[in-house]
Structures are given as structure tokens and as C-alpha cells.
Design a protein around this motif. Structure first.
Motif, PDB file in Angstrom:
ATOM      1  N   SER A 125      74.225  37.083  -1.113  1.00  0.00           N
ATOM      2  CA  SER A 125      74.694  38.077  -0.228  1.00  0.00           C
ATOM      3  C   SER A 125      75.459  37.184   0.851  1.00  0.00           C
ATOM      4  CB  SER A 125      73.572  38.953   0.376  1.00  0.00           C
ATOM      5  OG  SER A 125      74.398  39.868   1.296  1.00  0.00           O
ATOM      6  N   LEU A 126      75.145  36.236   1.434  1.00  0.00           N
ATOM      7  CA  LEU A 126      75.613  35.544   2.392  1.00  0.00           C
ATOM      8  C   LEU A 126      76.929  34.738   1.993  1.00  0.00           C
ATOM      9  CD1 LEU A 126      72.754  34.093   4.482  1.00  0.00           C
ATOM     10  CD2 LEU A 126      74.571  35.866   5.413  1.00  0.00           C
ATOM     11  N   LEU A 127      77.031  34.230   0.649  1.00  0.00           N
ATOM     12  CA  LEU A 127      77.977  33.756   0.153  1.00  0.00           C
ATOM     13  C   LEU A 127      78.983  34.769  -0.050  1.00  0.00           C
ATOM     14  CD1 LEU A 127      76.093  31.168  -2.086  1.00  0.00           C
ATOM     15  CD2 LEU A 127      77.796  30.511  -0.363  1.00  0.00           C
ATOM     16  N   ALA A 128      78.668  35.877  -0.707  1.00  0.00           N
ATOM     17  CA  ALA A 128      79.861  36.757  -1.175  1.00  0.00           C
ATOM     18  C   ALA A 128      80.292  37.500   0.301  1.00  0.00           C
ATOM     19  CB  ALA A 128      79.062  37.828  -1.998  1.00  0.00           C
ATOM     20  N   ASP A 129      79.701  37.593   1.285  1.00  0.00           N
ATOM     21  CA  ASP A 129      79.994  38.598   2.130  1.00  0.00           C
ATOM     22  C   ASP A 129      80.612  37.606   3.449  1.00  0.00           C
ATOM     23  OD1 ASP A 129      79.492  40.795   1.071  1.00  0.00           O
ATOM     24  OD2 ASP A 129      77.421  40.933   1.809  1.00  0.00           O
ATOM     25  N   THR A 130      80.219  36.265   3.576  1.00  0.00           N
ATOM     26  CA  THR A 130      80.723  35.582   4.686  1.00  0.00           C
ATOM     27  C   THR A 130      81.448  34.252   4.597  1.00  0.00           C
ATOM     28  OG1 THR A 130      78.722  34.009   5.086  1.00  0.00           O
ATOM     29  CG2 THR A 130      78.496  36.500   5.915  1.00  0.00           C
ATOM     30  N   ASP A 131      81.869  33.654   5.352  1.00  0.00           N
ATOM     31  CA  ASP A 131      82.922  32.332   5.405  1.00  0.00           C
ATOM     32  C   ASP A 131      81.618  31.281   5.844  1.00  0.00           C
ATOM     33  OD1 ASP A 131      84.936  33.513   4.148  1.00  0.00           O
ATOM     34  OD2 ASP A 131      85.835  33.692   6.043  1.00  0.00           O
ATOM     35  N   PRO A 133      79.205  27.927   6.092  1.00  0.00           N
ATOM     36  CA  PRO A 133      79.465  26.938   5.368  1.00  0.00           C
ATOM     37  C   PRO A 133      77.990  27.176   4.552  1.00  0.00           C
ATOM     38  CG  PRO A 133      79.638  26.166   7.734  1.00  0.00           C
ATOM     39  CD  PRO A 133      79.564  27.548   7.658  1.00  0.00           C
ATOM     40  N   VAL A 134      77.827  26.300   3.253  1.00  0.00           N
ATOM     41  CA  VAL A 134      76.479  26.426   2.669  1.00  0.00           C
ATOM     42  C   VAL A 134      75.361  25.679   3.262  1.00  0.00           C
ATOM     43  CG1 VAL A 134      75.781  25.416   0.380  1.00  0.00           C
ATOM     44  CG2 VAL A 134      78.013  26.273   0.347  1.00  0.00           C
ATOM     45  N   GLN A 135      75.935  24.794   4.307  1.00  0.00           N
ATOM     46  CA  GLN A 135      74.672  24.143   5.023  1.00  0.00           C
ATOM     47  C   GLN A 135      74.061  25.275   5.890  1.00  0.00           C
ATOM     48  OE1 GLN A 135      77.184  20.993   6.761  1.00  0.00           O
ATOM     49  NE2 GLN A 135      76.067  19.496   5.628  1.00  0.00           N
ATOM     50  N   ARG A 136      74.998  26.218   6.579  1.00  0.00           N
ATOM     51  CA  ARG A 136      74.405  26.894   7.338  1.00  0.00           C
ATOM     52  C   ARG A 136      73.503  28.119   6.624  1.00  0.00           C
ATOM     53  NH1 ARG A 136      71.634  28.633  11.423  1.00  0.00           N
ATOM     54  NH2 ARG A 136      72.420  30.474  12.094  1.00  0.00           N
ATOM     55  N   ILE A 137      74.112  28.666   5.386  1.00  0.00           N
ATOM     56  CA  ILE A 137      73.323  29.475   4.644  1.00  0.00           C
ATOM     57  C   ILE A 137      72.044  28.871   4.026  1.00  0.00           C
ATOM     58  CG2 ILE A 137      73.465  30.538   2.191  1.00  0.00           C
ATOM     59  CD1 ILE A 137      76.405  30.956   3.013  1.00  0.00           C
ATOM     60  N   ALA A 138      71.852  27.743   3.761  1.00  0.00           N
ATOM     61  CA  ALA A 138      70.489  26.928   3.338  1.00  0.00           C
ATOM     62  C   ALA A 138      69.740  26.824   4.437  1.00  0.00           C
ATOM     63  CB  ALA A 138      70.959  25.329   3.049  1.00  0.00           C
ATOM     64  N   SER A 139      70.118  26.729   5.676  1.00  0.00           N
ATOM     65  CA  SER A 139      69.209  26.877   6.999  1.00  0.00           C
ATOM     66  C   SER A 139      68.669  28.343   7.120  1.00  0.00           C
ATOM     67  CB  SER A 139      69.960  26.467   8.094  1.00  0.00           C
ATOM     68  OG  SER A 139      69.227  26.712   9.253  1.00  0.00           O
ATOM     69  N   PHE A 164      79.811  30.328  -7.137  1.00  0.00           N
ATOM     70  CA  PHE A 164      79.381  31.596  -6.764  1.00  0.00           C
ATOM     71  C   PHE A 164      80.156  32.340  -5.638  1.00  0.00           C
ATOM     72  CE2 PHE A 164      76.792  35.011  -4.808  1.00  0.00           C
ATOM     73  CZ  PHE A 164      76.319  35.692  -6.140  1.00  0.00           C
ATOM     74  N   ARG A 165      80.419  31.787  -4.613  1.00  0.00           N
ATOM     75  CA  ARG A 165      81.318  32.495  -3.742  1.00  0.00           C
ATOM     76  C   ARG A 165      82.714  32.816  -4.166  1.00  0.00           C
ATOM     77  NH1 ARG A 165      81.191  29.728   1.868  1.00  0.00           N
ATOM     78  NH2 ARG A 165      79.866  31.153   2.416  1.00  0.00           N
ATOM     79  N   ARG A 170      83.370  39.367  -1.914  1.00  0.00           N
ATOM     80  CA  ARG A 170      83.517  40.773  -1.846  1.00  0.00           C
ATOM     81  C   ARG A 170      84.720  41.090  -0.846  1.00  0.00           C
ATOM     82  NH1 ARG A 170      77.421  41.118  -0.829  1.00  0.00           N
ATOM     83  NH2 ARG A 170      76.735  41.338  -3.159  1.00  0.00           N
ATOM     84  N   ALA A 171      84.963  40.256   0.254  1.00  0.00           N
ATOM     85  CA  ALA A 171      86.020  40.688   1.129  1.00  0.00           C
ATOM     86  C   ALA A 171      87.340  40.502   0.152  1.00  0.00           C
ATOM     87  CB  ALA A 171      86.191  39.419   2.215  1.00  0.00           C
ATOM     88  N   GLU A 172      87.676  39.526  -0.604  1.00  0.00           N
ATOM     89  CA  GLU A 172      88.833  38.943  -1.398  1.00  0.00           C
ATOM     90  C   GLU A 172      89.046  40.426  -2.627  1.00  0.00           C
ATOM     91  OE1 GLU A 172      88.609  34.282  -1.592  1.00  0.00           O
ATOM     92  OE2 GLU A 172      88.585  35.357  -3.378  1.00  0.00           O
ATOM     93  N   ARG A 173      87.875  40.773  -2.945  1.00  0.00           N
ATOM     94  CA  ARG A 173      88.077  41.862  -3.730  1.00  0.00           C
ATOM     95  C   ARG A 173      88.470  43.125  -3.221  1.00  0.00           C
ATOM     96  NH1 ARG A 173      82.437  41.576  -7.552  1.00  0.00           N
ATOM     97  NH2 ARG A 173      83.036  39.917  -8.804  1.00  0.00           N
ATOM     98  N   ALA A 174      88.179  43.444  -2.012  1.00  0.00           N
ATOM     99  CA  ALA A 174      88.585  44.662  -1.315  1.00  0.00           C
ATOM    100  C   ALA A 174      89.885  44.305  -1.017  1.00  0.00           C
ATOM    101  CB  ALA A 174      87.587  44.748   0.119  1.00  0.00           C
ATOM    102  N   GLU A 175      90.664  43.188  -0.617  1.00  0.00           N
ATOM    103  CA  GLU A 175      91.864  43.058  -0.628  1.00  0.00           C
ATOM    104  C   GLU A 175      92.831  43.246  -1.801  1.00  0.00           C
ATOM    105  OE1 GLU A 175      91.119  39.569   3.111  1.00  0.00           O
ATOM    106  OE2 GLU A 175      92.294  39.127   1.213  1.00  0.00           O
ATOM    107  N   GLN A 176      92.114  42.712  -2.847  1.00  0.00           N
ATOM    108  CA  GLN A 176      92.837  42.738  -3.929  1.00  0.00           C
ATOM    109  C   GLN A 176      93.330  44.255  -4.693  1.00  0.00           C
ATOM    110  OE1 GLN A 176      90.475  40.464  -6.827  1.00  0.00           O
ATOM    111  NE2 GLN A 176      91.520  38.454  -6.147  1.00  0.00           N
TER     112      GLN A 176
END
Length: 181
Positions: A125-131, A133-139, A164-165, A170-176
């Protein structure tokens, strides 16, 4: 044992206490009547007793289910904390075997696997919805080591976090979709 009945006939079910006890009175009369008709009546009444008691969970079963539900809810809330299983069990105030049993019986997987599944869902969810960094998502998903997180994520989802990102943004899909209109 009389002090701990399998089913408490307290009238709290759809069938009241009087009707419950009435089945036993009618069963006794049928047994006293004897003969083919008495045997048939007794058989039917036994079936009714079994059906009625089978639809009433025992008080202990209700308490255990409620406790398991509370444990699973608390586990879901704490899944992203960097805790070991024993630390998690201690924070939930239950022994590790009880936690294992509750999770296994409710989900079909052990607590460690459930925690990994929950963490991977949040990471996706975080990868698809936010920008972030992977390090922050890991944490944020309970992993102190981003390299370990990336290896585990890749193993569980069959794509790296960055791949995966790219595929699930999701943001890119909405823009497309707005350009397609």
C-alpha cells in the motif's frame, strides 16, 4: 459434571428455558410410554434436544472466541512494530503458545507468517500510494534492515519494491485515466 454443563439452559437462546425443559419432560413421558410410538416420539425429541444444544455455543467457547478476536485485533495493530514474537506476546499479556494457538486457529497460519503478511500488505500500500523511499517503508513496516526487507518483499510478492511501485502506482494510474477521457 453438573457444575460445568456443556450447554447452559438459561433461556438466553431463541428457544426459551421453559421450552428447553419441556423437551426433557416430553422425552421422559415418551420413554415411559414405550412401544413403537413411544420409541419414535423419544427419537424425535432426542433429535430436537441435539439440534437445540448444537445451536447454542457454550459460554466458554464464546469467551475464547472473543479473546481470540481481541488478540488478533491487537496483533494486527502491533504487526508493524519491530518486536520479536515473545515481546509481542508479552505486550499482549498472553503466553507465546496461547498466541500461536489463537492465530493458527483463526487464520490457518502461525503468528510470524501473519505478521509478515500484514507487513507486506502495508508495504504494498505504501509503495503504491506514496513516494516514500524503500528504506522508510522498511522502517514503517517493522524492519530495521532495508536490504532484508527488500529480499523478503521480493520473495513474498515476486517483485522488488521498486518494480512493484512502478507496476502498481495508484497516483500514476489516476493521472493516466484523466488523459484518456
Amino acid at each position: 459434571m453438573r457444575s460445568q454443563p456443556l450447554v447452559q439452559l438459561d433461556g438466553s437462546s431463541e428457544i426459551g428455558l421453559e421450552e428447553s425443559l419441556g423437551l426433557f419432560v416430553a422425552l421422559r413421558e415418551a420413554l415411559l410410554t414405550g412401544g413403537p410410538q413411544g420409541d419414535l416420539d423419544a427419537s424425535v425429541l432426542c433429535q430436537r434436544v441435539l439440534i437445540q444444544t448444537g445451536t447454542q455455543p457454550s459460554p466458554g467457547a464464546i469467551d475464547a472466541r472473543e479473546k481470540d478476536t481481541r488478540l488478533l485485533s491487537a496483533l494486527r495493530e502491533a504487526a508493524n512494530l519491530p518486536l520479536t514474537l515473545s515481546q509481542l506476546a508479552a505486550s499482549l499479556k498472553v503466553p507465546v503458545p496461547e498466541l500461536r494457538h489463537a492465530v493458527q486457529s483463526a487464520t490457518g497460519v502461525g503468528p510470524k507468517e501473519l505478521i509478515i503478511q500484514l507487513r507486506m500488505q502495508r508495504a504494498q500500500s505504501l509503495l503504491a500510494d506514496t513516494d516514500l523511499p524503500v528504506q522508510r517503508i522498511a522502517s514503517l513496516t517493522g524492519y530495521d534492515d532495508p536490504a532484508y526487507f527488500s529480499r523478503l518483499f521480493t520473495k513474498k510478492t515476486r517483485s522488488s519494491p521498486s518494480q512493484f511501485r512502478r507496476e502498481h502506482r495508484r497516483a500514476e494510474r489516476a493521472e493516466q485515466h484523466t488523459w484518456d477521457v
